[in-house]
Design a protein around this motif. Structure first.
Motif, PDB file in Angstrom:
ATOM      1  N   GLY A 172     -31.605  19.987  -3.465  1.00  0.00           N
ATOM      2  CA  GLY A 172     -30.188  20.204  -3.210  1.00  0.00           C
ATOM      3  C   GLY A 172     -29.729  21.440  -3.947  1.00  0.00           C
ATOM      4  O   GLY A 172     -29.930  21.573  -5.145  1.00  0.00           O
ATOM      5  N   GLU A 173     -29.090  22.357  -3.220  1.00  0.00           N
ATOM      6  CA  GLU A 173     -28.580  23.567  -3.860  1.00  0.00           C
ATOM      7  C   GLU A 173     -27.109  23.706  -3.542  1.00  0.00           C
ATOM      8  O   GLU A 173     -26.722  23.702  -2.363  1.00  0.00           O
ATOM      9  CB  GLU A 173     -29.345  24.793  -3.381  1.00  0.00           C
ATOM     10  CG  GLU A 173     -30.790  24.806  -3.823  1.00  0.00           C
ATOM     11  CD  GLU A 173     -31.473  26.130  -3.571  1.00  0.00           C
ATOM     12  OE1 GLU A 173     -32.696  26.208  -3.797  1.00  0.00           O
ATOM     13  OE2 GLU A 173     -30.802  27.080  -3.132  1.00  0.00           O
ATOM     14  N   PHE A 202     -30.910  15.889  -8.139  1.00  0.00           N
ATOM     15  CA  PHE A 202     -29.668  16.622  -8.345  1.00  0.00           C
ATOM     16  C   PHE A 202     -29.845  18.118  -8.156  1.00  0.00           C
ATOM     17  O   PHE A 202     -30.906  18.690  -8.443  1.00  0.00           O
ATOM     18  CB  PHE A 202     -29.145  16.375  -9.766  1.00  0.00           C
ATOM     19  CG  PHE A 202     -28.510  15.030  -9.951  1.00  0.00           C
ATOM     20  CD1 PHE A 202     -29.291  13.904 -10.157  1.00  0.00           C
ATOM     21  CD2 PHE A 202     -27.139  14.877  -9.893  1.00  0.00           C
ATOM     22  CE1 PHE A 202     -28.715  12.645 -10.306  1.00  0.00           C
ATOM     23  CE2 PHE A 202     -26.546  13.632 -10.053  1.00  0.00           C
ATOM     24  CZ  PHE A 202     -27.336  12.521 -10.253  1.00  0.00           C
ATOM     25  N   GLY A 203     -28.784  18.768  -7.686  1.00  0.00           N
ATOM     26  CA  GLY A 203     -28.720  20.213  -7.674  1.00  0.00           C
ATOM     27  C   GLY A 203     -28.331  20.730  -9.042  1.00  0.00           C
ATOM     28  O   GLY A 203     -28.177  19.960  -9.994  1.00  0.00           O
ATOM     29  N   LYS A 204     -28.134  22.042  -9.142  1.00  0.00           N
ATOM     30  CA  LYS A 204     -27.853  22.665 -10.436  1.00  0.00           C
ATOM     31  C   LYS A 204     -26.379  22.636 -10.795  1.00  0.00           C
ATOM     32  O   LYS A 204     -26.008  22.904 -11.940  1.00  0.00           O
ATOM     33  CB  LYS A 204     -28.376  24.096 -10.455  1.00  0.00           C
ATOM     34  CG  LYS A 204     -29.895  24.178 -10.365  1.00  0.00           C
ATOM     35  CD  LYS A 204     -30.395  25.606 -10.490  1.00  0.00           C
ATOM     36  CE  LYS A 204     -31.920  25.620 -10.461  1.00  0.00           C
ATOM     37  NZ  LYS A 204     -32.469  26.993 -10.596  1.00  0.00           N
ATOM     38  N   GLY A 205     -25.545  22.329  -9.836  1.00  0.00           N
ATOM     39  CA  GLY A 205     -24.139  22.162 -10.149  1.00  0.00           C
ATOM     40  C   GLY A 205     -23.273  23.368  -9.856  1.00  0.00           C
ATOM     41  O   GLY A 205     -23.732  24.504  -9.782  1.00  0.00           O
ATOM     42  N   SER A 236     -26.677  22.381   0.190  1.00  0.00           N
ATOM     43  CA  SER A 236     -27.697  22.394   1.233  1.00  0.00           C
ATOM     44  C   SER A 236     -28.955  21.727   0.689  1.00  0.00           C
ATOM     45  O   SER A 236     -29.212  21.751  -0.519  1.00  0.00           O
ATOM     46  CB  SER A 236     -27.999  23.827   1.677  1.00  0.00           C
ATOM     47  OG  SER A 236     -28.475  24.594   0.592  1.00  0.00           O
ATOM     48  N   TYR A 237     -29.711  21.110   1.598  1.00  0.00           N
ATOM     49  CA  TYR A 237     -30.924  20.422   1.174  1.00  0.00           C
ATOM     50  C   TYR A 237     -32.034  20.676   2.189  1.00  0.00           C
ATOM     51  O   TYR A 237     -31.796  21.258   3.249  1.00  0.00           O
ATOM     52  CB  TYR A 237     -30.656  18.923   0.991  1.00  0.00           C
ATOM     53  CG  TYR A 237     -30.105  18.223   2.207  1.00  0.00           C
ATOM     54  CD1 TYR A 237     -28.727  18.165   2.422  1.00  0.00           C
ATOM     55  CD2 TYR A 237     -30.936  17.615   3.146  1.00  0.00           C
ATOM     56  CE1 TYR A 237     -28.211  17.523   3.534  1.00  0.00           C
ATOM     57  CE2 TYR A 237     -30.422  16.980   4.253  1.00  0.00           C
ATOM     58  CZ  TYR A 237     -29.057  16.946   4.447  1.00  0.00           C
ATOM     59  OH  TYR A 237     -28.539  16.315   5.551  1.00  0.00           O
TER      60      TYR A 237
END
Lengths: 114, 117
Positions: A4-5, A104-107, A24-25
Motif C-alpha cells: 500500500g502506498e 501498512f503504507g508509509k503514511g 494504491s496497492y
C-alpha cells in the motif's frame, strides 16, 4: 515493494477545507483500512471497506475503493485543526491457506492550519 | 474493557545489553503483530502471530531479534546485544477474525519507546 502506498506524502490545508488522501496497492485484497496516528501515540482505526464495497461513510470521513484500479481514497470534509495527524492505509491480503495479513503504507502527514 | 497494553512504556538501555518488551493483546484476538517505528517514519513490520500457525518472521531485521507468544496470548519481543539503530518505538497490535480468511481492524497498544545509548 510496498503493498500500500499513500499519496501525497504530506498535505497542508486550511481549516474548513476538504482533505483527500489516496492509497494504491498491488494485489487483491480482502479489505482496506485507514488508520490515524497522532504524534507519539499508537494508531487508531478509522474505517474499513471490504473488497465488495465501493464507498463507505463515517461522520466526516468518506472512503472509496476501486478494485479495478487497485486504489482507495480517504476524504475528510470540513477539516479541523484537530485532524492534524498521520494517516495510514492498510490492506488485508490472503497470503497463506486461510490466513490473511494486514500491511501498512508509509503514511500521509496531514496538517490543518487554523 | 482492557485494550492492548505494552510494557514498559519507556526503556533506556546501554548498547550491548538485551531487552525484553511485553505485549498483552485483547482477550480472544488470535492475531498479534509487532511493528517498529522510527521518529517520523512509517510502520516497519517485524513479526506476525496468527493462531496456531507458525509465526511470520519475515520482518525481523536481524537474528538479534526474536519474539514468542505463549499460550496464544501474551507476547514478548526480545532484542539481544542492542545497537543504537534499534532505538525506536515498538508497537504491538492485535485483531480478531472477521471471516474465515480475513481480519477485522487492528487495535494498537501505546508502544514502548526504546532508547539505546
Amino acid at each position: 515493494s510496498q503493498q500500500g502506498e499513500e499519496d501525497p506524502q504530506a498535505l497542508s490545508i486550511q481549516e474548513g477545507e476538504n482533505a483527500t488522501m489516496n492509497c494504491s496497492y498491488k494485489t487483491s485484497i480482502n479489505n482496506l483500512q485507514w488508520y490515524r496516528q497522532n504524534s507519539g501515540r499508537g494508531l487508531v482505526h478509522l474505517i474499513l471497506i471490504r473488497s465488495n464495497e465501493r464507498e463507505k461513510h463515517s461522520g466526516r470521513l468518506r472512503v472509496t475503493l476501486d478494485t479495478s484500479k487497485k486504489s482507495s481514497s480517504l476524504l475528510i470534509t470540513a477539516s479541523r485543526a484537530a485532524d492534524t495527524a498521520s494517516y495510514f492505509c492498510a490492506t488485508d491480503v490472503l497470503y497463506t491457506g486461510a490466513n490473511s495479513k494486514l500491511t501498512f503504507g508509509k503514511g500521509i502527514t496531514l496538517s490543518v492550519r487554523p | 474493557g482492557a485494550g492492548v497494553s505494552q510494557s514498559p512504556s519507556n526503556k533506556v538501555t546501554e548498547k550491548g545489553k538485551d531487552v525484553e518488551l511485553r505485549c498483552d493483546p485483547i482477550s480472544g484476538h488470535t492475531a498479534l503483530y509487532w511493528y517498529r517505528q522510527s521518529l517520523g517514519q512509517g510502520l516497519e513490520f517485524l513479526i506476525y502471530f496468527q493462531g496456531n500457525s507458525a509465526p511470520d518472521k519475515s520482518g525481523l531485521p536481524s537474528d538479534r531479534f526474536s519474539a514468542e507468544r505463549t499460550g496464544g496470548s501474551v507476547s514478548t519481543l526480545t532484542i539481544q546485544r542492542t545497537q543504537q539503530e534499534d532505538s525506536a518505538v515498538y508497537l504491538c497490535a492485535s485483531s480478531r477474525k472477521l471471516t474465515s480468511a480475513s481480519y477485522n481492524e487492528q487495535f494498537f497498544g501505546p508502544g514502548t519507546r526504546l532508547t539505546v545509548l
